[in-house]
Design a protein around this motif. Structure first.
Motif, PDB file in Angstrom:
ATOM      1  N   VAL A  86      -1.854  -4.718 -12.628  1.00 36.40           N
ATOM      2  CA  VAL A  86      -1.411  -6.009 -12.100  1.00 36.40           C
ATOM      3  C   VAL A  86       0.075  -6.239 -12.334  1.00 36.40           C
ATOM      4  CG1 VAL A  86      -1.678  -8.508 -12.358  1.00 36.40           C
ATOM      5  CG2 VAL A  86      -3.696  -7.045 -12.283  1.00 36.40           C
ATOM      6  N   GLN A  87       0.573  -5.965 -13.528  1.00 37.95           N
ATOM      7  CA  GLN A  87       1.978  -6.257 -13.816  1.00 37.95           C
ATOM      8  C   GLN A  87       2.926  -5.447 -12.933  1.00 37.95           C
ATOM      9  OE1 GLN A  87       3.174  -6.477 -17.876  1.00 37.95           O
ATOM     10  NE2 GLN A  87       2.426  -8.576 -17.875  1.00 37.95           N
ATOM     11  N   GLN A  88       2.614  -4.178 -12.715  1.00 40.48           N
ATOM     12  CA  GLN A  88       3.469  -3.366 -11.857  1.00 40.48           C
ATOM     13  C   GLN A  88       3.441  -3.896 -10.422  1.00 40.48           C
ATOM     14  OE1 GLN A  88       1.225  -2.020 -13.968  1.00 40.48           O
ATOM     15  NE2 GLN A  88       2.364  -0.655 -15.302  1.00 40.48           N
ATOM     16  N   LYS A  89       2.254  -4.288  -9.960  1.00 41.01           N
ATOM     17  CA  LYS A  89       2.159  -4.835  -8.612  1.00 41.01           C
ATOM     18  C   LYS A  89       2.952  -6.129  -8.503  1.00 41.01           C
ATOM     19  CE  LYS A  89      -2.225  -2.897  -7.146  1.00 41.01           C
ATOM     20  NZ  LYS A  89      -3.554  -3.166  -6.610  1.00 41.01           N
ATOM     21  N   LEU A  90       2.802  -7.009  -9.486  1.00 36.19           N
ATOM     22  CA  LEU A  90       3.531  -8.281  -9.445  1.00 36.19           C
ATOM     23  C   LEU A  90       5.040  -8.059  -9.476  1.00 36.19           C
ATOM     24  CD1 LEU A  90       1.378 -10.653 -11.679  1.00 36.19           C
ATOM     25  CD2 LEU A  90       1.537 -10.603  -9.183  1.00 36.19           C
ATOM     26  N   LYS A  95       9.984  -8.333  -6.182  1.00 32.24           N
ATOM     27  CA  LYS A  95      11.114  -7.670  -5.515  1.00 32.24           C
ATOM     28  C   LYS A  95      10.998  -7.805  -3.998  1.00 32.24           C
ATOM     29  CE  LYS A  95      13.656  -3.349  -5.458  1.00 32.24           C
ATOM     30  NZ  LYS A  95      13.724  -1.960  -5.890  1.00 32.24           N
ATOM     31  N   LEU A  96       9.793  -7.693  -3.468  1.00 32.33           N
ATOM     32  CA  LEU A  96       9.571  -7.832  -2.035  1.00 32.33           C
ATOM     33  C   LEU A  96       9.877  -9.257  -1.572  1.00 32.33           C
ATOM     34  CD1 LEU A  96       8.487  -6.631   0.637  1.00 32.33           C
ATOM     35  CD2 LEU A  96       6.212  -7.391  -0.088  1.00 32.33           C
ATOM     36  N   TYR A  97       9.418 -10.257  -2.316  1.00 31.97           N
ATOM     37  CA  TYR A  97       9.637 -11.648  -1.935  1.00 31.97           C
ATOM     38  C   TYR A  97      11.102 -12.053  -2.069  1.00 31.97           C
ATOM     39  CZ  TYR A  97       4.568 -12.505  -2.010  1.00 31.97           C
ATOM     40  OH  TYR A  97       3.228 -12.489  -1.758  1.00 31.97           O
ATOM     41  N   ASP A  98      11.817 -11.443  -2.991  1.00 27.90           N
ATOM     42  CA  ASP A  98      13.234 -11.770  -3.199  1.00 27.90           C
ATOM     43  C   ASP A  98      14.067 -11.053  -2.142  1.00 27.90           C
ATOM     44  OD1 ASP A  98      15.685 -12.568  -4.202  1.00 27.90           O
ATOM     45  OD2 ASP A  98      15.630 -11.191  -5.920  1.00 27.90           O
ATOM     46  N   LEU A 148      11.984 -19.583  -7.827  1.00 25.74           N
ATOM     47  CA  LEU A 148      11.106 -18.943  -8.801  1.00 25.74           C
ATOM     48  C   LEU A 148      11.862 -17.789  -9.442  1.00 25.74           C
ATOM     49  CD1 LEU A 148       7.777 -18.770  -6.751  1.00 25.74           C
ATOM     50  CD2 LEU A 148       8.477 -20.496  -8.426  1.00 25.74           C
ATOM     51  N   SER A 149      12.107 -17.918 -10.740  1.00 30.16           N
ATOM     52  CA  SER A 149      12.705 -16.803 -11.462  1.00 30.16           C
ATOM     53  C   SER A 149      11.637 -15.738 -11.654  1.00 30.16           C
ATOM     54  CB  SER A 149      13.214 -17.272 -12.832  1.00 30.16           C
ATOM     55  OG  SER A 149      12.108 -17.632 -13.656  1.00 30.16           O
ATOM     56  N   TYR A 150      12.060 -14.576 -12.057  1.00 30.86           N
ATOM     57  CA  TYR A 150      11.119 -13.484 -12.318  1.00 30.86           C
ATOM     58  C   TYR A 150      10.090 -13.924 -13.364  1.00 30.86           C
ATOM     59  CZ  TYR A 150       9.369  -8.995 -13.990  1.00 30.86           C
ATOM     60  OH  TYR A 150       8.549  -7.962 -14.377  1.00 30.86           O
ATOM     61  N   GLU A 151      10.564 -14.562 -14.421  1.00 30.23           N
ATOM     62  CA  GLU A 151       9.674 -14.993 -15.502  1.00 30.23           C
ATOM     63  C   GLU A 151       8.671 -16.034 -15.011  1.00 30.23           C
ATOM     64  OE1 GLU A 151      13.080 -14.900 -15.767  1.00 30.23           O
ATOM     65  OE2 GLU A 151      13.154 -13.062 -16.982  1.00 30.23           O
ATOM     66  N   GLU A 152       9.142 -17.017 -14.235  1.00 26.71           N
ATOM     67  CA  GLU A 152       8.231 -18.035 -13.697  1.00 26.71           C
ATOM     68  C   GLU A 152       7.174 -17.395 -12.811  1.00 26.71           C
ATOM     69  OE1 GLU A 152      10.570 -22.216 -12.999  1.00 26.71           O
ATOM     70  OE2 GLU A 152      11.250 -20.503 -11.806  1.00 26.71           O
ATOM     71  N   THR A 168      -2.612 -10.580  -4.485  1.00 26.57           N
ATOM     72  CA  THR A 168      -3.084  -9.203  -4.594  1.00 26.57           C
ATOM     73  C   THR A 168      -3.821  -8.772  -3.334  1.00 26.57           C
ATOM     74  OG1 THR A 168      -3.256  -9.448  -6.986  1.00 26.57           O
ATOM     75  CG2 THR A 168      -4.422  -7.609  -6.010  1.00 26.57           C
ATOM     76  N   GLU A 169      -4.688  -9.630  -2.823  1.00 23.34           N
ATOM     77  CA  GLU A 169      -5.435  -9.283  -1.619  1.00 23.34           C
ATOM     78  C   GLU A 169      -4.534  -9.226  -0.385  1.00 23.34           C
ATOM     79  OE1 GLU A 169      -8.690 -12.023  -1.355  1.00 23.34           O
ATOM     80  OE2 GLU A 169      -9.782 -11.049  -2.982  1.00 23.34           O
ATOM     81  N   SER A 170      -3.578 -10.140  -0.290  1.00 28.61           N
ATOM     82  CA  SER A 170      -2.737 -10.168   0.904  1.00 28.61           C
ATOM     83  C   SER A 170      -1.801  -8.971   0.973  1.00 28.61           C
ATOM     84  CB  SER A 170      -1.935 -11.469   0.979  1.00 28.61           C
ATOM     85  OG  SER A 170      -0.955 -11.512  -0.042  1.00 28.61           O
ATOM     86  N   LEU A 171      -1.418  -8.428  -0.167  1.00 28.12           N
ATOM     87  CA  LEU A 171      -0.516  -7.277  -0.180  1.00 28.12           C
ATOM     88  C   LEU A 171      -1.223  -5.990  -0.576  1.00 28.12           C
ATOM     89  CD1 LEU A 171       2.685  -8.874  -1.683  1.00 28.12           C
ATOM     90  CD2 LEU A 171       2.410  -7.911   0.590  1.00 28.12           C
ATOM     91  N   ASP A 172      -2.539  -5.977  -0.483  1.00 28.40           N
ATOM     92  CA  ASP A 172      -3.297  -4.779  -0.818  1.00 28.40           C
ATOM     93  C   ASP A 172      -2.976  -3.684   0.198  1.00 28.40           C
ATOM     94  OD1 ASP A 172      -5.087  -2.908  -1.677  1.00 28.40           O
ATOM     95  OD2 ASP A 172      -6.873  -4.009  -1.078  1.00 28.40           O
ATOM     96  N   LEU A 173      -2.532  -2.556  -0.290  1.00 26.51           N
ATOM     97  CA  LEU A 173      -2.143  -1.445   0.577  1.00 26.51           C
ATOM     98  C   LEU A 173      -3.257  -0.412   0.733  1.00 26.51           C
ATOM     99  CD1 LEU A 173       1.458  -0.864  -0.790  1.00 26.51           C
ATOM    100  CD2 LEU A 173       0.766  -2.211   1.183  1.00 26.51           C
ATOM    101  N   THR A 174      -4.448  -0.733   0.263  1.00 27.52           N
ATOM    102  CA  THR A 174      -5.550   0.220   0.301  1.00 27.52           C
ATOM    103  C   THR A 174      -5.819   0.728   1.708  1.00 27.52           C
ATOM    104  OG1 THR A 174      -6.539  -0.890  -1.598  1.00 27.52           O
ATOM    105  CG2 THR A 174      -7.959   0.588  -0.347  1.00 27.52           C
ATOM    106  N   HIS A 175      -5.798  -0.169   2.693  1.00 29.54           N
ATOM    107  CA  HIS A 175      -6.081   0.268   4.063  1.00 29.54           C
ATOM    108  C   HIS A 175      -5.035   1.263   4.571  1.00 29.54           C
ATOM    109  CE1 HIS A 175      -3.327  -3.116   4.579  1.00 29.54           C
ATOM    110  NE2 HIS A 175      -3.090  -2.700   5.801  1.00 29.54           N
TER     111      HIS A 175
END
Length: 188
Positions: A86-90, A95-98, A148-152, A168-175
């Protein structure tokens, strides 16, 4: 070597890496995946400007050395996102949202990415993109500075199960990984 079933974890990872390398080199003999090739590979044609901007942001995020292409190591890093915690994904999501790489996510950046993800994935939702972005800021913008800072972001999302699940579900790359693995099996 074409079959990766029935192997130990270490052997499986080596076999999958070999297959990923073969697939990457098949798709991109130069070893570099351009933005254009990425869109072709995943069938992302005729995108809206917003969706195209999202894909470009994702491409830029994976292009870790900013050379305008994704090499094999960046390709593997991108594919392995679905296998990480989870932490690596977040961290990657932040980074993607910024989009402007300012070190903070503003409401417009978040809204742009949410709309793009929904357009690409066709994710139906009971809540509008605008309402979702507002909810995120209401819940995790603890200092009220409308950024939103990284920490927030990290703390807020991890402490809110609805946000964590939704992001997590919206950015799931499994497909996407399944599509690549399916194409690798047919090429073996």
């Amino acid at each position: 070597m074409g079959n990766c079933t029935g192997l130990a974890v270490e052997e499986l990872q080596a076999c999958e890496s070999h297959q990923w390398y073969r697939e990457c080199m098949t798709e991109c003999p130069s070893g570099l995946l351009s933005f254009y090739k990425l869109k072709l590979f995943f069938g992302l044609r005729k995108l809206s400007d917003t969706s195209n901007a999202y894909v470009k942001t994702m491409f830029t995020t994976f292009d870790m050395n900013d050379d305008g292409s994704i090499d094999f190591m960046e390709y593997v890093a991108a594919l392995s996102l679905v296998l990480k915690g989870v932490q690596q994904k977040l961290r990657w999501y932040f980074k993607l949202y910024d989009v402007d790489r300012s070190g903070c996510i503003d409401r417009e950046e978040l809204l742009q990415i949410i709309k793009s993800i929904r357009a690409i994935n066709g994710i139906p939702s009971e809540i509008s993109s605008e309402d979702f972005a507002n909810m995120v800021f209401d819940k995790i913008d603890t200092n009220g500075d409308v950024e939103l800072s990284y920490e927030e972001f990290m703390e807020g999302v991890q402490n809110d199960s609805l946000l964590l699940t939704t992001l997590t579900e919206s950015l799931d790359l499994t497909h996407i990984v399944q599509k690549i693995q399916g194409e690798m099996r047919t090429n073996i």
